[in-house]
Enzyme design. Structure first.
Site, PDB file in Angstrom:
ATOM      1  N   ASP A 212       0.875  -1.188  -0.095  1.00 52.83           N
ATOM      2  CA  ASP A 212      -0.094  -0.031  -0.022  1.00 52.83           C
ATOM      3  C   ASP A 212       1.073   1.399  -0.117  1.00 52.83           C
ATOM      4  O   ASP A 212       1.935   1.338   0.788  1.00 52.83           O
ATOM      5  CB  ASP A 212      -0.847   0.119   1.118  1.00 52.83           C
ATOM      6  CG  ASP A 212      -2.118   0.918   1.358  1.00 52.83           C
ATOM      7  OD1 ASP A 212      -2.632   1.150   0.394  1.00 52.83           O
ATOM      8  OD2 ASP A 212      -2.072   1.836   2.094  1.00 52.83           O
ATOM      9  N   GLU A 277       1.509  -0.686  -4.972  1.00 53.76           N
ATOM     10  CA  GLU A 277       0.702   0.417  -5.156  1.00 53.76           C
ATOM     11  C   GLU A 277       1.366   1.569  -5.374  1.00 53.76           C
ATOM     12  O   GLU A 277       1.517   2.200  -4.192  1.00 53.76           O
ATOM     13  CB  GLU A 277      -0.358   0.487  -4.513  1.00 53.76           C
ATOM     14  CG  GLU A 277      -1.574   1.551  -5.028  1.00 53.76           C
ATOM     15  CD  GLU A 277      -2.128   2.444  -3.938  1.00 53.76           C
ATOM     16  OE1 GLU A 277      -3.052   2.966  -4.042  1.00 53.76           O
ATOM     17  OE2 GLU A 277      -1.477   2.459  -2.839  1.00 53.76           O
TER      18      GLU A 277
HETATM   19  C1  BGC Z   1      -5.619   2.181  -0.342  1.00 49.97           C
HETATM   20  C2  BGC Z   1      -6.778   2.969  -0.038  1.00 49.97           C
HETATM   21  C3  BGC Z   1      -6.548   3.651   1.336  1.00 49.97           C
HETATM   22  C4  BGC Z   1      -4.936   4.407   1.364  1.00 49.97           C
HETATM   23  C5  BGC Z   1      -4.587   4.633   2.657  1.00 49.97           C
HETATM   24  C6  BGC Z   1      -4.478   3.276  -0.682  1.00 49.97           C
HETATM   25  O1  BGC Z   1      -3.720   2.855  -1.562  1.00 49.97           O
HETATM   26  O2  BGC Z   1      -5.905   1.435  -1.665  1.00 49.97           O
HETATM   27  O3  BGC Z   1      -7.927   2.405  -0.069  1.00 49.97           O
HETATM   28  O4  BGC Z   1      -7.352   4.484   1.708  1.00 49.97           O
HETATM   29  O5  BGC Z   1      -3.928   3.572   0.369  1.00 49.97           O
HETATM   30  O6  BGC Z   1      -3.901   3.608   3.349  1.00 49.97           O
END
Ligand code: BGC
Ligand code: MG
Length: 544
Positions: A212, A277
């Protein structure tokens, strides 16, 4: 429908290069105990469904101990399961069954920030400014005579300032909600902790991690202003995500972290992988996250952002494939996830949106690389646009008026009344209500029904796994000459050719010379020696 027989996990370390990964938003997938919230046991019970769908792996969104301010992306204990989702024993049972069925499990890792309920943060709050407890986070004194102004001009992705002031006067950084304080990744304890968390889940058998906010962990030294003076009025920092370089994203030093993680992943057998991500200014900078000494994949969201036009698709596909050649790693194709409006709705909603979504799916699944599906897209679920405000839970909603709840509505499984078999028989609870129109979209309503979206996904995934030209290592795509508004490309291996044709042109298109239809998103009509492909439709043809 006959269920395909289980095949145990292959020992292929490169499984992720061509995998179809199904994203499970745990809270909304299946509720085994009737409390209205999806859980690990619910996933376990539905594994045969996923096996029959034909996916290779699941990515589970965070199920760790959490106050659930941001749907679990606010983690209070990285080594335990939140009681609302079950227990570690449930996790072990679920992953054991998944592996028996030949399904791999990817878990979400949230290293950029913890929950404000994490013991490190509560200790930091209890300690004085300047104490070692505060050094694991990003505390700073404010500007202005009394320190009454935030330390810099950074904005939260969820809206408003990225800083919150403590009663003792200091401020702490949170790029997301105030309940998600950012960690200080220059602190050795933070680094050691996450290496250990990786090992904890690898020891429990996970096959990979979705990282993340993988581009966010390192902030520029001195925490410099972004500089609003250089931005036009009304432009917010969030608009710069992925388009400009922000002092809190994509800093060079972030790569040190992944270079430390890769040997950990590689020390386990069976091809353990990680997908970032990450948002970066250019495809070249995004590519730096991928490689034999860093991560295996990074999501590319350009495909998701492409508009419904042949040019737009062609452009993003060509650039994604070119990048993947450079980095020697497969492209990741994504149409939907838990943060974005569902693609049925993005493509126009209603009948048109669904037709286009089905066509886009055939396009995606014919491309080389790894495809990520988001739960419910195989049912053609649209975004729920009319959720009552008081039920919306996305922390961004209060700050920006925009909410991601509409793509997080629980999955309809069966039955005539909401929540359509989301929970055990007789259970009426679901944390978000499903619309009355979803009765006809449930798994039970679509299974075995020719032409249903579910059967389209099943058919496409079956062919994808069986067709020599679509299986791993089958190389790139060859674009074919077509009339304007029609996209066509072939993939070939040892004389077996599969051609994918998408009609974005606004008029039916005559398709001839590519062989026999293998699967189509809408019914084809025979026309002479060829077929008529309707508007907003796609089909695969094969020749051997
Ligand atoms: C996630 C979100 C989240 C954010 C904070 C993003 O990359 O996919 O759903 O709100 O990170 O952790
Ligand atoms: Mg439950």
């Amino acid at each position: 429908m006959t269920a395909s027989s289980p095949t145990p996990l292959t020992s292929d370390d490169d499984w992720w290069r061509s995998a179809v990964v199904y994203q499970v938003y745990v809270r909304s997938f299946a509720d085994s105990d009737g409390d209205g919230t999806g859980d690990l046991q619910g996933i376990r019970e539905r594994l045969p469904y996923l096996r029959e769908l034909g996916v290779d792996a699941l990515w589970l969104t965070p199920f760790y101990t959490s106050p659930m301010i941001d749907g679990g992306y606010d983690v209070a204990d990285y080594r335990d399961v939140d009681p609302m989702f079950g227990t570690l024993t449930d996790f072990d049972a679920m992953i054991g069954d998944a592996h028996t069925l030949g399904l791999r499990i990817i878990v979400d890792l949230v290293p950029n920030h913890t929950s404000s309920a994490h013991p490190w943060f509560t200790a930091a709050l209890a300690a004085a400014p300047g104490s070692p407890e505060r050094e694991r986070y990003l505390f700073a004194d404010g500007k202005g005579e009394q320190g009454e102004l935030p330390p810099n001009d950074w904005e939260s992705i969820f809206g408003g300032p990225a800083w919150t002031r403590m009663p003792d006067g200091q401020w702490y950084l949170h790029l997301f909600d105030p309940a998600q304080p950012d960690l200080n990744w220059r602190h050795p304890e933070v680094r050691a902790e996450f290496s250990d968390v990786l090992r904890f889940w690898l020891d429990r058998g996970v096959d990979g991690f979705r990282i993340d906010v993988a581009h966010g962990m390192i902030k520029a030294e001195g925490l410099p202003d972004v500089g609003f003076s250089t931005m036009t009025t009304g432009q917010r920092q969030v608009e710069l995500l992925g388009k400009g370089r922000l002092p809190y994203f994509d800093q060079d030093e972030v790569h040190d972290i992944y270079r430390a993680w890769r040997p950990i992943l590689d020390s386990y057998p069976g091809g353990r992988m990680a997908v970032a991500e990450a948002w970066a200014e250019t495809p070249q900078r995004l590519a730096r996250y991928i490689g034999p000494d860093e991560l295996h994949q990074a999501f590319s969201f350009d495909f998701l952002d492409a508009t419904w036009s042949a040019d737009s698709f062609r452009k993003v596909i060509d650039s994604a494939l070119a990048e993947s050649t450079i980095v020697g790693a497969p492209t990741t194709w994504v149409l939907s996830n838990h943060d974005k409006q569902r693609h049925v709705t993005r493509y126009g909603d209603g009948e048109v949106g669904l037709r286009r979504a089905r066509a886009a799916t055939l396009l995606m699944l014919a491309l080389p690389g790894c495809a990520y599906l988001y739960q419910g897209e195989e049912l053609g679920l649209p975004e729920v646009l009319d959720l009552p405000d008081e039920l919306r839970q996305d922390p961004a909603f209060l700050r920006t008026g925009e909410s991601r709840d509409g793509c997080r509505v629980p999955i309809p499984w069966s039955g005539e009344l909401a929540p359509y078999g989301f929970g055990p028989a007789g259970s009426e609870l679901s944390w978000l209500p499903a619309p009355a129109t979803w009765q006809t979209l449930s798994v039970a309503a679509q299974a075995g029904v020719p032409g249903s979206t579910l059967e389209l996904y099943r058919a496409a995934l079956r062919i994808r796994h069986a067709h020599p030209a679509l299986t791993a290592g089958a190389g790139g795509v060859v674009w074919l000459e077509t009339e304007p508004g029609v996209l066509a490309f072939s993939r070939a291996l040892d004389g077996a050719v599969l051609t994918c044709v998408v009609n974005v042109s606004g008029a039916p298109a005559l398709i001839d010379g590519y062989g026999q239809p293998a699967v189509a998103s809408e019914e084809l009509t025979v026309r002479g020696s060829g077929h008529l492909l309707p508007v907003d439709a796609a089909a695969w043809f094969e020749r051997r």
